[in-house]
Design a protein around this motif. Structure first.
Motif, PDB file in Angstrom:
ATOM      1  N   VAL A 254       0.832  -1.197   0.000  1.00 52.73           N
ATOM      2  CA  VAL A 254       0.000   0.000   0.000  1.00 52.73           C
ATOM      3  C   VAL A 254       0.872   1.253   0.000  1.00 52.73           C
ATOM      4  O   VAL A 254       0.604   2.215  -0.723  1.00 52.73           O
ATOM      5  N   ALA A 255       1.940   1.256   0.795  1.00 51.05           N
ATOM      6  CA  ALA A 255       2.832   2.416   0.850  1.00 51.05           C
ATOM      7  C   ALA A 255       3.470   2.695  -0.500  1.00 51.05           C
ATOM      8  O   ALA A 255       3.625   3.854  -0.911  1.00 51.05           O
ATOM      9  N   GLU A 256       3.863   1.642  -1.226  1.00 49.26           N
ATOM     10  CA  GLU A 256       4.506   1.813  -2.531  1.00 49.26           C
ATOM     11  C   GLU A 256       3.502   2.165  -3.617  1.00 49.26           C
ATOM     12  O   GLU A 256       3.821   2.921  -4.547  1.00 49.26           O
ATOM     13  N   PHE A 257       2.279   1.645  -3.485  1.00 51.27           N
ATOM     14  CA  PHE A 257       1.294   1.844  -4.551  1.00 51.27           C
ATOM     15  C   PHE A 257       0.621   3.206  -4.468  1.00 51.27           C
ATOM     16  O   PHE A 257       0.287   3.812  -5.480  1.00 51.27           O
ATOM     17  N   ILE A 258       0.387   3.705  -3.259  1.00 47.86           N
ATOM     18  CA  ILE A 258      -0.286   4.991  -3.076  1.00 47.86           C
ATOM     19  C   ILE A 258       0.771   6.093  -3.017  1.00 47.86           C
ATOM     20  O   ILE A 258       1.538   6.187  -2.070  1.00 47.86           O
ATOM     21  N   GLY A 259       0.808   6.929  -4.041  1.00 50.60           N
ATOM     22  CA  GLY A 259       1.762   8.020  -4.061  1.00 50.60           C
ATOM     23  C   GLY A 259       3.151   7.552  -4.450  1.00 50.60           C
ATOM     24  O   GLY A 259       3.362   6.438  -4.938  1.00 50.60           O
ATOM     25  N   GLU A 260       4.138   8.423  -4.217  1.00 45.53           N
ATOM     26  CA  GLU A 260       5.532   8.148  -4.549  1.00 45.53           C
ATOM     27  C   GLU A 260       6.301   7.937  -3.256  1.00 45.53           C
ATOM     28  O   GLU A 260       6.181   8.723  -2.315  1.00 45.53           O
ATOM     29  N   ALA A 261       7.099   6.866  -3.200  1.00 47.69           N
ATOM     30  CA  ALA A 261       7.826   6.587  -1.966  1.00 47.69           C
ATOM     31  C   ALA A 261       9.040   5.717  -2.237  1.00 47.69           C
ATOM     32  O   ALA A 261       9.058   4.916  -3.183  1.00 47.69           O
ATOM     33  N   VAL A 262      10.052   5.881  -1.401  1.00 44.93           N
ATOM     34  CA  VAL A 262      11.185   4.962  -1.332  1.00 44.93           C
ATOM     35  C   VAL A 262      11.106   4.273   0.024  1.00 44.93           C
ATOM     36  O   VAL A 262      10.892   4.933   1.051  1.00 44.93           O
ATOM     37  N   LEU A 263      11.259   2.955   0.030  1.00 46.35           N
ATOM     38  CA  LEU A 263      11.183   2.202   1.280  1.00 46.35           C
ATOM     39  C   LEU A 263      12.563   1.669   1.631  1.00 46.35           C
ATOM     40  O   LEU A 263      13.213   1.004   0.800  1.00 46.35           O
ATOM     41  N   LEU A 264      13.012   1.948   2.848  1.00 43.32           N
ATOM     42  CA  LEU A 264      14.314   1.508   3.326  1.00 43.32           C
ATOM     43  C   LEU A 264      14.132   0.447   4.407  1.00 43.32           C
ATOM     44  O   LEU A 264      13.301   0.619   5.307  1.00 43.32           O
ATOM     45  N   PRO A 265      14.898  -0.649   4.360  1.00 47.85           N
ATOM     46  CA  PRO A 265      14.782  -1.692   5.395  1.00 47.85           C
ATOM     47  C   PRO A 265      15.106  -1.151   6.782  1.00 47.85           C
ATOM     48  O   PRO A 265      16.005  -0.331   6.952  1.00 47.85           O
ATOM     49  N   VAL A 266      14.346  -1.606   7.761  1.00 51.66           N
ATOM     50  CA  VAL A 266      14.533  -1.210   9.158  1.00 51.66           C
ATOM     51  C   VAL A 266      14.961  -2.437   9.962  1.00 51.66           C
ATOM     52  O   VAL A 266      14.383  -3.520   9.823  1.00 51.66           O
ATOM     53  N   GLU A 267      15.984  -2.255  10.801  1.00 50.82           N
ATOM     54  CA  GLU A 267      16.437  -3.325  11.686  1.00 50.82           C
ATOM     55  C   GLU A 267      16.073  -2.992  13.133  1.00 50.82           C
ATOM     56  O   GLU A 267      16.104  -1.820  13.532  1.00 50.82           O
ATOM     57  N   LEU A 268      15.725  -4.030  13.881  1.00 52.90           N
ATOM     58  CA  LEU A 268      15.457  -3.862  15.312  1.00 52.90           C
ATOM     59  C   LEU A 268      16.622  -4.461  16.085  1.00 52.90           C
ATOM     60  O   LEU A 268      16.856  -5.667  16.040  1.00 52.90           O
ATOM     61  N   ARG A 269      17.376  -3.608  16.754  1.00 45.65           N
ATOM     62  CA  ARG A 269      18.502  -4.071  17.560  1.00 45.65           C
ATOM     63  C   ARG A 269      18.800  -3.059  18.672  1.00 45.65           C
ATOM     64  O   ARG A 269      18.470  -1.881  18.547  1.00 45.65           O
ATOM     65  N   GLU A 270      19.374  -3.560  19.721  1.00 45.44           N
ATOM     66  CA  GLU A 270      19.717  -2.725  20.868  1.00 45.44           C
ATOM     67  C   GLU A 270      18.484  -1.990  21.408  1.00 45.44           C
ATOM     68  O   GLU A 270      18.570  -0.849  21.883  1.00 45.44           O
ATOM     69  N   GLY A 271      17.318  -2.634  21.253  1.00 46.38           N
ATOM     70  CA  GLY A 271      16.092  -2.039  21.770  1.00 46.38           C
ATOM     71  C   GLY A 271      15.601  -0.848  20.976  1.00 46.38           C
ATOM     72  O   GLY A 271      14.773  -0.073  21.469  1.00 46.38           O
ATOM     73  N   ALA A 272      16.110  -0.686  19.738  1.00 45.24           N
ATOM     74  CA  ALA A 272      15.724   0.467  18.924  1.00 45.24           C
ATOM     75  C   ALA A 272      15.602   0.050  17.461  1.00 45.24           C
ATOM     76  O   ALA A 272      15.991  -1.051  17.066  1.00 45.24           O
ATOM     77  N   ALA A 273      15.037   0.967  16.657  1.00 42.80           N
ATOM     78  CA  ALA A 273      14.905   0.757  15.218  1.00 42.80           C
ATOM     79  C   ALA A 273      16.013   1.527  14.508  1.00 42.80           C
ATOM     80  O   ALA A 273      16.242   2.708  14.778  1.00 42.80           O
ATOM     81  N   TRP A 274      16.698   0.846  13.578  1.00 41.83           N
ATOM     82  CA  TRP A 274      17.797   1.445  12.824  1.00 41.83           C
ATOM     83  C   TRP A 274      17.505   1.377  11.334  1.00 41.83           C
ATOM     84  O   TRP A 274      16.954   0.393  10.835  1.00 41.83           O
ATOM     85  N   CYS A 275      17.894   2.430  10.612  1.00 38.32           N
ATOM     86  CA  CYS A 275      17.673   2.478   9.164  1.00 38.32           C
ATOM     87  C   CYS A 275      18.816   3.255   8.521  1.00 38.32           C
ATOM     88  O   CYS A 275      19.135   4.370   8.965  1.00 38.32           O
ATOM     89  N   ALA A 276      19.426   2.684   7.485  1.00 39.01           N
ATOM     90  CA  ALA A 276      20.530   3.324   6.756  1.00 39.01           C
ATOM     91  C   ALA A 276      21.623   3.781   7.705  1.00 39.01           C
ATOM     92  O   ALA A 276      22.226   4.841   7.539  1.00 39.01           O
TER      93      ALA A 276
END
Length: 379
Positions: A254-276
């Motif tokens: 839905v995020a990719e189909f509705i509008g324009e977007a780039v999706l980046l993988p998110v990792e869960l580590r050290e009790g937090a969310a990390w991206c790029a």
């Protein structure tokens, strides 16, 4: 005691006549509807409730099942299983001509040998409505679509937009409770298409008929709908109001189909969310069982000065291209991990004077309130 009531006043009071500005539409209930073509499941156990008088759009890519669902509602395609009810009345096996629905097709399906009045009046002719009443209903239907001066015109003398209006008038002339529309604007040019989107929306508000509209155009769906049902691989991926659908997509598709977007993988580590390589702030993760992605939309991003406060998630990168597009400017930024992300800024004088140059090191920012993480689609 009995009271004589003028029939015309009674019709007006109950909203039976066209343009009564009431809500004559009926609810639709779809339960576990499936349609199979060989090994291909065009519809996969679809459940859907459409509210009385609602404008609901079925939105999805080609082959998603949206037109199959519309044709099942119209009675032109019989499902393998499941049920369809109009206001509690089961119609799954009922033929199209007994469903009392108006349909507008992609190609309009007008009769070239008939003039405008005859085309619009054809559904009344099939219902054996008298000549005087037919003439009156045809005139009022054409008034609603602003074609009252073209009663005698031939179909081949009309423009694309005028033909579309004739098809609309024919679909509503017998005052159906449900109106189905299958990509009726796809053949029109951009300017006329956008104009007709507003016209159709205004017509719906005036008539209050329950309307199911099929399109693959996201902007069209967002412009016209009370709610949107996004369909993918024969299933409803999400159904919501336009703003909620755009601002809070339920999945990667839905995020990719509705509008324009780039999706980046998110990792869960050290009790937090990390991206790029950056730790995300202000992120709430409801589902940790599926892969997660950060949604970056061009209009939600900004270039941050070094002194920016802590209300932003920040990603260092380098400008690869700046493209002027008239009403906006597109800035392509390569993040440190290599992903290319687009940022869009208005082309006003202030923004143009502050644009970076190719090769500049920048910090891309997304505000905490616009930071959105979505899960992978369910299998």
């Amino acid at each position: 005691m009995t009271t004589d009531i003028d029939p015309a006043l009674e019709r007006s009071a109950t909203g039976e006549r066209m343009g009564a500005d009431l809500r004559p539409g009926v609810p639709i209930q779809i339960r576990q509807l499936s349609k199979v073509y060989g090994s291909f499941r065009a519809l996969d156990a679809v459940d859907l409730d459409v509210r009385s008088g609602e404008f609901l759009t079925l939105l999805g890519p080609s082959g998603s099942g949206k037109s199959t669902l519309l044709m099942a509602l119209a009675g032109f395609s019989r499902p393998n299983s499941g049920s369809i009810a109009f206001d509690g009345d089961e119609v799954t096996r009922r033929p199209p001509h007994k469903r009392n629905i108006g349909v507008v097709f992609q190609n309009y399906a007008l009769f070239p040998h008939m003039n405008v009045a005859a085309n619009v009046g054809y559904p009344l002719r099939l219902r054996r409505v008298g000549r005087a009443e037919t003439a009156d209903r045809v005139r009022r239907a054409l008034d609603l679509v602003q074609l009252s001066s073209m009663l005698e015109r031939t179909i081949d003398s009309l423009s694309g937009g005028q033909r579309q209006r004739v098809a609309l008038a024919r679909a509503i002339v017998f005052e159906p409770k449900i109106l189905l529309m299958d990509e009726p604007l796809s053949a029109l040019d951009k300017k006329l298409r956008e104009h007709m989107q507003i016209e159709i929306r205004h017509l719906h508000e005036k008539l209050g008929v329950t309307t199911i509209y099929v399109t693959h155009d996201q902007r069209e769906a967002l412009t016209m709908s009370d709610r949107i049902a996004v369909i993918n691989q024969g299933r409803i991926a999400q159904i919501d109001k336009p703003r909620e659908l755009y601002e809070a997509p339920a999945s990667r598709f839905v995020a990719e189909f509705i509008g324009e977007a780039v999706l980046l993988p998110v990792e869960l580590r050290e009790g937090a969310a990390w991206c790029a390589g950056c730790r995300l702030q202000g992120v709430k993760i409801a589902d940790r069982s599926r892969p997660l992605y950060l949604v970056l939309r061009p209009e939600k991003l900004d270039l941050l000065p070094a002194a920016t406060g802590g209300d932003w998630n920040r990603f260092p990168g380098r400008v690869r291209e700046v493209v002027y597009q008239g009403d906006s400017v597109l800035v392509a930024i390569q993040l440190e991990g290599g992903t290319l992300v687009n940022l869009r800024k208005a082309s006003d004088r202030s923004s143009l004077n502050q644009l970076p140059a190719n090769g500049d090191a920048v910090v891309l920012g997304v505000h905490l309130e616009d930071t959105l993480v979505v899960p992978e689609d369910r299998p």
